[in-house]
Write an enzyme that holds these catalytic residues in place. Structure first.
Site, PDB file in Angstrom:
ATOM      1  N   SER A 178      -6.359  87.288  11.237  1.00  0.00           N
ATOM      2  CA  SER A 178      -5.768  85.959  11.340  1.00  0.00           C
ATOM      3  C   SER A 178      -6.619  84.945  10.569  1.00  0.00           C
ATOM      4  O   SER A 178      -6.867  85.153   9.381  1.00  0.00           O
ATOM      5  CB  SER A 178      -5.632  85.585  12.821  1.00  0.00           C
ATOM      6  OG  SER A 178      -4.732  84.541  12.993  1.00  0.00           O
TER       7      SER A 178
ATOM      8  N   ASP B  24       4.521  91.382  13.591  1.00  0.00           N
ATOM      9  CA  ASP B  24       3.797  90.105  13.457  1.00  0.00           C
ATOM     10  C   ASP B  24       4.677  89.124  12.683  1.00  0.00           C
ATOM     11  O   ASP B  24       4.901  89.295  11.487  1.00  0.00           O
ATOM     12  CB  ASP B  24       2.478  90.359  12.711  1.00  0.00           C
ATOM     13  CG  ASP B  24       1.595  89.120  12.613  1.00  0.00           C
ATOM     14  OD1 ASP B  24       2.060  88.010  12.937  1.00  0.00           O
ATOM     15  OD2 ASP B  24       0.427  89.277  12.209  1.00  0.00           O
TER      16      ASP B  24
ATOM     17  N   HIS C  12       1.466  89.468  16.521  1.00  0.00           N
ATOM     18  CA  HIS C  12       0.229  89.102  15.825  1.00  0.00           C
ATOM     19  C   HIS C  12      -1.016  89.586  16.582  1.00  0.00           C
ATOM     20  O   HIS C  12      -2.002  89.993  15.977  1.00  0.00           O
ATOM     21  CB  HIS C  12       0.201  87.587  15.662  1.00  0.00           C
ATOM     22  CG  HIS C  12      -0.967  87.070  14.894  1.00  0.00           C
ATOM     23  ND1 HIS C  12      -1.229  87.453  13.596  1.00  0.00           N
ATOM     24  CD2 HIS C  12      -1.954  86.202  15.243  1.00  0.00           C
ATOM     25  CE1 HIS C  12      -2.335  86.841  13.186  1.00  0.00           C
ATOM     26  NE2 HIS C  12      -2.788  86.081  14.152  1.00  0.00           N
TER      27      HIS C  12
END
Lengths: 425, 213
Positions: free
Chosen positions: A189, A355, A388
């Protein structure tokens, strides 16, 4: 909320030994700066909590942070030729406790599935560094720190920071440790954005890079979600234009709402459906009110309120903004391949099928930019319904891919299993 | 021939066309393997030829296996993703038993010769006598142990014969440096044998190609 290494030592409650070292190093601009490293060794864990201080950090915005501190954890031992260091970059609401107990929540490290003895990022073999980002709230200089110019808490006087600034600060840190080239830089991320920034700007200092569930620029949708979060914080009357620490208030509700909205984006429709469905929370039927009737509501409220205990609201504003500004395309005239020109770094790009915050296509863009440079790149898109958040979870295929990639790199670089017999301790 | 000897030493573990491909590749070369499966060829070439290898594979499970073995492999599609590579970034681009599954074999072949100095293509020969016989005798699309899928569920959408392939190479101004076929008994047919014999007796063929200057 402020949380500094001092506080943490107390929560740890163990017999700690403090070491203060002075040393001199050359900073990014070639000037000599003096830096000090305060080391706190925990008696019964293998990690070390340290802070690194440096004179100044010139920021992308033109402002200067002076001085600045990075709080970081390290695991394992740096070998004699300083070639076995792995930098772990944390995500938006992460911190340096990748593989050690969190001082506030008491929970185990957030990436213990990957980092630890015998794990893919093997702390018996590698020297693993995990710094808290600049702008953060776990000991690195951030909006909750004291502004040396005024003697007051920065609040909104804290300068705007970028992913580039976070990485630049980390460069100072590895300079101070005498590490010329990191064996690997890894993160998911926002951590993945830092990995890309490292690989783009300091490619000769990165032997291998593992950007996970990330993108080379923050999408419009993601900026939109961040804006919702920031507005929630700022709408809380206890936020007090960012001066809540002095006013002795706490924008808990605003930050919790921000976290709740964000948390949805970390999951997936499938994951929410299979975890909660329309199940009711400890009741037989709906109450015709605004209580948390549904389990999913109760879960989100819990997530929101648990978060505010460990995170600073202003840090949340600053760090989300840093992510919004991240755009490696724009920095290279719209062509991402320019960010990795003639790179020698080995890459392993990882994405997850469910995601939707950092979808696979954004990882594929990174892969295309790398192949356009004939770079050495591996790319795995892991099938998962976890959304995610999958990068933080036990995803066996992610773990085996990273393990294979790291050991092949170690072989290529000639790092032996006993690499850490001698070295910095 | 040395390949035959190696095949006898490794009767099961290594695919025969891989051994032929290996014989065509010089040590320490940069190799891109398109449709690399779980990376068996890349691993063989890494171990025995010390190559700098990369792979593209469409099946994600295969990619994950290959990366877990420490190979540099990306999930991708020969039809879509080859355009991203710069000119002449590899010494060899290998397409082993994959061309028949591409949407546009001609374009893929042209891309291989743009990306690399040499292209190596192996493919099942639809001109093999057994296949001719199946169509002639039974009037049905051939199903063999090497090509076990029925016509409606096969990923192989562009079958060709050795002769067809040689014609395509000629049409796109490509030089055949070497052609080796494997017959139904696992024996190799070398370059000395005329092409029509390859077309009749070869179960699989391996072509080493370069761009005509």
């Amino acid at each position: 909320m402020t949380s500094h290494p001092k506080n943490r030592d107390q929560t740890n409650g163990q017999s700690d030994e403090k070491v203060l070292q002075k040393d001199t190093s050359t900073d990014l601009d070639g000037e000599e700066t003096s830096s000090s490293v305060a080391t706190t060794r925990h008696a019964n864990t293998k990690s070390e909590t340290k802070t690194f201080e440096n004179k100044e950090l010139k920021l992308e915005s033109g402002a200067t942070l002076s001085p600045f501190t990075i709080a970081y954890e390290s695991y394992g031992t740096l070998n004699a030729d300083k070639s076995n260091a792995i930098l772990v970059c944390h995500a938006l609401t992460g911190d340096q406790y990748a593989a050690s107990k969190h001082p506030v929540t008491g929970k185990e490290g957030w990436w213990e599935i990957l980092v630890g003895p015998g794990k893919p990022i093997d702390t018996d073999k590698y020297f693993v560094l995990c710094p808290n980002v600049i702008g953060g709230c776990m000991g690195s200089t951030g909006p909750a720190s004291i502004n040396p110019k005024t003697g007051k808490i920065y609040g909104l006087d804290f300068p705007m920071i970028t992913i580039g600034d976070m990485v630049k600060a980390q460069v100072h840190l590895i300079d101070s440790l005498g590490i010329n080239q990191l064996f690997s830089v890894i993160g998911g991320s926002m951590g993945g954005m830092q990995v890309l920034q490292w690989a783009s700007k300091y490619s000769e200092r990165v032997f291998s890079a593992i950007p996970i569930a990330t993108a080379a620029r923050h999408s419009s949708q993601n900026i939109a979600f961040h804006e919702v979060g920031r507005q929630a914080v700022m709408a809380d009357p206890e936020w007090k234009s960012g001066r809540y620490l002095e006013e002795k208030t706490n924008p808990r509700k605003g930050l919790a709402v921000a976290r709740m909205a964000a948390h949805i984006t970390y999951l997936s429709d499938e994951a929410l459906h299979s975890k909660f469905g329309r199940n009711l929370q400890e009741r037989e039927k709906v109450t015709f009110g605004f209580d948390a009737d549904f389990q999913v509501e109760s879960y989100l409220r819990h997530q929101g309120f648990r978060f505010v205990d460990r995170f600073d609201a202003n840090s949340y504003l600053y760090i989300t903004r840093a992510m919004d500004y991240f755009d490696l395309f724009a920095e290279h005239d719209g062509i991402l391949a320019g960010a990795f020109k003639n790179t020698k770094t080995r890459f392993c790009v990882v994405s997850f099928t469910s995601d939707w915050l950092f979808p696979t296509r954004e990882s594929r863009q990174i892969v295309h930019a790398l192949t356009a440079n004939a770079a050495n790149v591996s790319f795995v898109d892991i099938e998962s319904e976890k959304g995610h958040d999958a990068f933080l979870l036990n995803e066996p295929e992610m773990i085996s891919a990273i393990k294979g990639f790291i050991s092949a790199g170690a072989k290529q670089k000639g790092l032996s299993a006993s690499a850490n017999k001698k070295g910095l301790s | 021939m040395s390949n035959n000897q190696e095949r006898i030493n490794n009767p099961h573990s290594i695919r025969h066309d891989h051994l032929i491909i290996k014989s065509m590749i010089s040590p320490n070369a940069r190799v891109l393997d398109i449709g690399c499966g779980d990376g068996a060829l890349l691993e063989l070439l890494r171990q025995e030829k010390n190559i700098d290898g990369r792979g593209i594979e469409i099946n994600q499970k295969n990619v994950n296996h290959a990366v877990a073995k420490g190979l540099s492999v990306i999930q991708g599609d020969a039809d879509r993703d080859l355009v991203n590579y710069p000119d002449k970034s590899f010494d060899y681009a290998v397409l082993s038993l994959t061309i028949q599954a591409t949407k546009n074999p001609k374009l893929v072949l042209e891309q291989l010769l743009r990306i690399a100095d040499y292209a190596i293509v192996s493919f099942p020969n639809f001109g093999h006598w057994k296949i001719r016989w199946q169509i002639l005798a039974f009037g049905r699309m051939p199903v063999t142990d090497k090509l076990p899928e029925q016509w409606y569920d096969t990923p192989n959408i562009h079958f060709c014969t050795v002769k067809d392939f040689a014609t395509l190479c000629k049409n796109i101004n490509t030089k055949v440096e070497e052609a080796i076929s494997i017959n139904g008994y696992g024996k190799e047919l070398s370059d000395d044998i005329p092409l029509f014999m390859h077309n009749l007796l070869g179960r699989e063929s391996v072509f080493l190609l370069s761009k005509k200057k």
